[in-house]
Design a protein around this motif. Structure first.
Motif, PDB file in Angstrom:
ATOM      1  N   UNK A  44       1.165  -1.764  -0.631  1.00 54.60           N
ATOM      2  CA  UNK A  44      -0.001  -0.322  -0.147  1.00 54.60           C
ATOM      3  C   UNK A  44       0.796   1.654  -0.277  1.00 54.60           C
ATOM      4  N   UNK A  45       1.848   1.061   0.350  1.00 61.72           N
ATOM      5  CA  UNK A  45       2.684   2.688   0.575  1.00 61.72           C
ATOM      6  C   UNK A  45       4.673   1.658   0.032  1.00 61.72           C
ATOM      7  N   UNK A  46       5.065   2.780  -1.105  1.00 60.45           N
ATOM      8  CA  UNK A  46       5.807   2.182  -1.399  1.00 60.45           C
ATOM      9  C   UNK A  46       6.997   3.597  -0.808  1.00 60.45           C
ATOM     10  N   UNK A  47       8.022   3.282  -0.722  1.00 60.40           N
ATOM     11  CA  UNK A  47       8.678   4.040  -0.196  1.00 60.40           C
ATOM     12  C   UNK A  47      10.159   4.357  -1.132  1.00 60.40           C
ATOM     13  N   UNK A  48      10.617   5.084  -0.845  1.00 60.69           N
ATOM     14  CA  UNK A  48      11.599   5.569  -2.327  1.00 60.69           C
ATOM     15  C   UNK A  48      12.919   6.119  -1.790  1.00 60.69           C
ATOM     16  N   UNK A  49      13.872   5.935  -1.707  1.00 66.02           N
ATOM     17  CA  UNK A  49      15.596   6.406  -0.829  1.00 66.02           C
ATOM     18  C   UNK A  49      15.970   6.835  -2.079  1.00 66.02           C
ATOM     19  N   UNK A  50      16.074   7.587  -2.729  1.00 66.74           N
ATOM     20  CA  UNK A  50      16.571   8.690  -3.268  1.00 66.74           C
ATOM     21  C   UNK A  50      17.033   7.614  -4.875  1.00 66.74           C
ATOM     22  N   UNK A  51      15.535   7.581  -5.665  1.00 66.28           N
ATOM     23  CA  UNK A  51      15.417   6.302  -6.412  1.00 66.28           C
ATOM     24  C   UNK A  51      16.372   6.407  -7.632  1.00 66.28           C
ATOM     25  N   UNK A  52      16.341   7.412  -8.368  1.00 62.03           N
ATOM     26  CA  UNK A  52      17.124   7.935  -9.213  1.00 62.03           C
ATOM     27  C   UNK A  52      18.572   8.773  -9.255  1.00 62.03           C
ATOM     28  N   UNK A  53      18.821   8.704  -8.312  1.00 67.62           N
ATOM     29  CA  UNK A  53      20.598   9.476  -7.730  1.00 67.62           C
ATOM     30  C   UNK A  53      21.408   8.425  -8.649  1.00 67.62           C
ATOM     31  N   UNK A  54      21.278   6.784  -8.548  1.00 67.01           N
ATOM     32  CA  UNK A  54      22.406   6.595  -9.922  1.00 67.01           C
ATOM     33  C   UNK A  54      22.181   6.165 -11.319  1.00 67.01           C
ATOM     34  N   UNK A  55      20.707   6.805 -11.756  1.00 66.92           N
ATOM     35  CA  UNK A  55      20.193   6.928 -12.891  1.00 66.92           C
ATOM     36  C   UNK A  55      20.896   8.027 -13.582  1.00 66.92           C
ATOM     37  N   UNK A  56      21.266   8.076 -14.530  1.00 67.02           N
ATOM     38  CA  UNK A  56      21.436   8.848 -15.859  1.00 67.02           C
ATOM     39  C   UNK A  56      20.168   9.672 -16.115  1.00 67.02           C
ATOM     40  N   UNK A  57      19.853  10.984 -16.612  1.00 68.93           N
ATOM     41  CA  UNK A  57      19.162  11.871 -17.005  1.00 68.93           C
ATOM     42  C   UNK A  57      17.535  11.280 -17.129  1.00 68.93           C
ATOM     43  N   UNK A  58      17.990  10.180 -18.149  1.00 69.51           N
ATOM     44  CA  UNK A  58      16.682   9.871 -19.045  1.00 69.51           C
ATOM     45  C   UNK A  58      16.446   8.875 -18.881  1.00 69.51           C
ATOM     46  N   UNK A  59      16.553   7.903 -17.653  1.00 70.89           N
ATOM     47  CA  UNK A  59      16.096   6.851 -16.784  1.00 70.89           C
ATOM     48  C   UNK A  59      15.460   7.505 -15.691  1.00 70.89           C
ATOM     49  N   UNK A  60      16.146   8.434 -15.593  1.00 67.02           N
ATOM     50  CA  UNK A  60      15.576   9.961 -13.465  1.00 67.02           C
ATOM     51  C   UNK A  60      14.276  10.366 -14.536  1.00 67.02           C
ATOM     52  N   UNK A  61      14.106  10.275 -15.491  1.00 65.85           N
ATOM     53  CA  UNK A  61      12.800  11.008 -16.070  1.00 65.85           C
ATOM     54  C   UNK A  61      11.878   9.617 -15.915  1.00 65.85           C
ATOM     55  N   UNK A  62      12.374   8.469 -16.543  1.00 69.55           N
ATOM     56  CA  UNK A  62      10.968   7.490 -16.332  1.00 69.55           C
ATOM     57  C   UNK A  62      10.399   7.185 -15.346  1.00 69.55           C
ATOM     58  N   UNK A  63      11.714   7.126 -14.390  1.00 68.11           N
ATOM     59  CA  UNK A  63      11.370   5.947 -12.928  1.00 68.11           C
ATOM     60  C   UNK A  63      10.542   7.770 -12.421  1.00 68.11           C
ATOM     61  N   UNK A  64      10.527   8.948 -12.463  1.00 68.16           N
ATOM     62  CA  UNK A  64       9.265   9.750 -12.231  1.00 68.16           C
ATOM     63  C   UNK A  64       8.119  10.145 -12.945  1.00 68.16           C
ATOM     64  N   UNK A  65       8.066   9.343 -14.607  1.00 67.02           N
ATOM     65  CA  UNK A  65       6.855   9.292 -14.563  1.00 67.02           C
ATOM     66  C   UNK A  65       6.521   8.101 -14.270  1.00 67.02           C
ATOM     67  N   UNK A  66       6.394   7.286 -13.815  1.00 66.53           N
ATOM     68  CA  UNK A  66       6.045   6.253 -13.804  1.00 66.53           C
ATOM     69  C   UNK A  66       6.233   5.932 -12.111  1.00 66.53           C
ATOM     70  N   UNK A  67       6.788   7.075 -11.533  1.00 66.29           N
ATOM     71  CA  UNK A  67       6.150   7.189 -10.323  1.00 66.29           C
ATOM     72  C   UNK A  67       5.108   8.363 -10.070  1.00 66.29           C
ATOM     73  N   UNK A  68       4.742   8.533 -10.998  1.00 69.04           N
ATOM     74  CA  UNK A  68       2.855   9.518 -11.527  1.00 69.04           C
ATOM     75  C   UNK A  68       2.612   8.625 -11.348  1.00 69.04           C
ATOM     76  N   UNK A  69       2.573   7.453 -12.699  1.00 63.34           N
ATOM     77  CA  UNK A  69       1.744   6.885 -12.928  1.00 63.34           C
ATOM     78  C   UNK A  69       1.863   5.944 -11.716  1.00 63.34           C
ATOM     79  N   UNK A  70       1.958   5.811 -10.627  1.00 66.87           N
ATOM     80  CA  UNK A  70       1.687   4.689  -9.434  1.00 66.87           C
ATOM     81  C   UNK A  70       0.631   5.824  -8.817  1.00 66.87           C
ATOM     82  N   UNK A  71       1.203   6.986  -8.629  1.00 64.31           N
ATOM     83  CA  UNK A  71       0.271   7.871  -7.657  1.00 64.31           C
ATOM     84  C   UNK A  71      -0.972   7.710  -8.192  1.00 64.31           C
TER      85      UNK A  71
END
Lengths: 295, 299
Positions: free
Chosen positions: A206-233
């Motif tokens: 029910x809850x998803x914790x994310x500890x700097x989930x994109x800090x080791x990723x490049x900008x494009x991969x980061x963007x995809x993670x962020x898009x995914x977060x908004x999907x899951x919201x």
């Protein structure tokens, strides 16, 4: 403060996101009771203190995290953001000498009560880590299925479907559907992180914790993670710790700003609507941090 | 040197002048001498290995034939082979591994995953001490506990003695290898609501399995070469013993020991042959372990 490097073509995506609109523009579009229903509190922290031995890492945090929204926790290094996050699924207590005081409630249940088992709790409170950590000895399929296979419960008959659904939700299915048997570690960093998100989704948290989930990723991969977060919201209550303030402002509904006190203990400076925190914070400290004057 | 430390930049002698002043030919000579000494020491370290290999291969190859591998020894030096010793070594080491691997791996898991810092230190210390106990003492303990009460030298006592030699090696390598498994992997398991024992068994152990297997293989190689613990436990036997662990059994090291000290040339030669077999086995295990870890790194 880091200057953000992002491809231009994602700009329109950002501007269409509801989170970038001022809160005042969003709220009136909902019926009053809908708005009230949408703002139920999922997680309540009350006078939470977290310790490593005699060192207090987090001091007196009281905050409400709303259900099915994205709450970002920002703040300088060492301010207890991650420690706080890890107390929400009781990973904190695995460290040597770790202990807590205060209360933490999820849907009104005190998760540190004696009757609550930490292992059970973690099935409902999933987590995505800073560095992608798929199980190296398992395939892509095996990674997604791991929580269900190893969790001790009865194995679901429709495991294949669950794996497909979770990989689809994590926006990874199309990229991996033809080699589900390949090792999880054979994927790129961004794909691995989405695999880890799929893995977390598979146990139906029910809850998803994310500890700097994109800090080791490049900008494009980061963007995809962020898009995914908004999907899951909307389906999950997401709490994300991030060093990247643009990321917090892009994805989150709520922002909590932590800082470090004289005693090196982290504390909550203020929390509010992300737009408010970033445009008109109550505290001078928040404004200084956001504008890059410290931290 | 003309310049005084702390002088202003302008008052220093020219750079080239100062460089010439500090350049020490003595230091370079010293460098060369030290390097040569170190190289010589390194060569001295490698020579014995080369000598042993060369000696055993030359002497052993002469004695190596099909009879050595397939026949038990005949009466006093009239031929035959080392089948009794080969089968005995295989059986005793296998039984020892059967006992030592579960105990050692689980012990290593305990130290790395479950123990408090204090008890981890205690177990680690215990394992190190056990690993340092001269193997003949382990043989005496096995003799006292498992031979004297039965008034019978037996292979089981030999296996127990070998197991005692293997356990600390396996405990320590398992622990070290599991500690190399990143904490993030364990946390990933915990964060999915996987119980601790399952995380250890299905996540940590598979991730560290190459290292654990390396430890097991090195322990097997070590046990296969031990002589002292078998001298007054399994004793040795000129008969082929298959599965009778209550009876004396031969082993390659015992075969070598017994053959080498007889004043009979044929037995000495058989001992050389057995020595070559043992060497090939131990080297084979070591090379296999290295090859595994190399292949791992390359892949």
């Amino acid at each position: 403060m880091a200057i953000e490097i992002r491809p231009r073509e994602d700009q329109p995506v950002v501007t269409t996101r509801p989170t970038t609109e001022p809160a005042s523009a969003r709220v009136p579009t909902r019926a009053p009771e809908q708005a009230a229903a949408a703002r139920t509190t999922k997680i309540e922290a009350r006078d939470l203190n977290l310790y490593y031995g005699s060192f207090r890492a987090v001091r007196d945090v009281t905050m409400d995290i709303p259900a099915n929204e994205i709450t970002a926790i920002i703040g300088p290094s060492g301010c207890g953001k991650s420690t706080f996050l890890r107390s929400l699924n009781r990973l904190h207590e695995l460290a040597h000498g770790a202990r807590m005081e205060g209360r933490l409630l999820i849907d009104g249940v005190d998760i540190y009560e004696r009757s609550v088992d930490a292992v059970d709790l973690r099935r409902l409170v999933g987590m995505v880590f800073q560095r992608p950590n798929p199980f190296p000895t398992m395939s892509i399929y095996g990674n997604v299925a791991s929580g269900l296979r190893l969790g001790g419960g009865p194995k679901p008959a429709d495991l294949d479907e669950i794996v497909e659904r979770c990989l689809t939700r994590a926006a990874l299915w199309d990229e991996v559907k033809d080699h589900l048997g390949a090792p999880g570690t054979s994927l790129s960093g961004g794909q691995q992180q989405r695999l880890c998100i799929a893995r977390a989704l598979a146990v139906d948290p029910e809850v998803i914790l994310m500890d700097e989930p994109a800090s080791s990723l490049d900008p494009i991969a980061t963007l995809r993670i962020e898009e995914l977060m908004l999907e899951l919201r909307g389906s999950y209550t997401i709490v994300i710790v991030t060093h990247n303030m643009q990321q917090a402002s892009r994805v989150s509904d709520q922002t909590a700003f932590f800082s470090m006190g004289e005693d090196r203990a982290g504390y909550l400076v203020e929390m509010g609507q992300t737009t408010t925190i970033f445009t008109n914070p109550r505290e001078q400290l928040t404004e200084d941090y956001i504008s890059g004057r410290f931290g | 040197m003309s310049a005084t430390p702390g002088t202003l930049a302008g008052s220093r002698a020219p750079f080239a002048e100062r460089l010439a002043a500090v350049r020490g030919s003595r230091r370079r000579t010293m460098d060369r001498v030290m390097r040569t000494v170190a190289l010589a020491a390194a060569v001295v370290c490698v020579i014995p290995l080369a000598a042993i290999l060369l000696f055993v291969v030359i002497k052993g190859a002469a004695a190596l034939n099909l009879d050595l591998l397939t026949k038990p020894p005949k009466a006093l030096g009239t031929g035959g082979g080392a089948l009794n010793a080969i089968l005995g070594s295989l059986q005793m080491v296998a039984l020892a591994a059967l006992v030592a691997v579960p105990v050692g791996v689980l012990g290593g898991i305990y130290v790395s995953e479950f123990a408090s810092r204090r008890s981890a230190r205690a177990v680690r210390f215990g394992a190190d001490v056990l690993a340092g106990v001269p193997s003949i003492l382990i043989g005496i303990v096995a003799y006292t506990l498992l031979v004297l009460p039965f008034k019978q030298f037996n292979a089981a006592a030999g296996s127990v003695a070998l197991a005692l030699i293997m356990v600390p090696v396996i405990v320590r390598t398992t622990e070290e290898m599991l500690r190399l498994v990143p904490r993030e992997l364990r946390e990933a398991g915990y964060a999915l609501g996987v119980p601790t024992w399952r995380v250890v068994l299905s996540v940590v152990l598979p991730a560290g399995r190459t290292g654990v297997l390396t430890g097991v293989m090195l322990a097997v190689a070590r046990a296969a070469g031990e002589t002292a613990p078998l001298l007054f436990t399994a004793l040795g036997s000129r008969l082929v013993n298959v599965g009778e662990f209550g009876q004396p059994m031969d082993a390659l090291p015992l075969f070598i020991y017994n053959g080498a000290r007889q004043p009979i040339t044929a037995l000495n030669e058989q001992a050389w042959g057995a020595a070559l077999l043992l060497l090939l086995f131990v080297l084979g295990v070591n090379v296999a372990v290295r090859a595994r870890s190399w292949g791992r790194r390359a892949g």
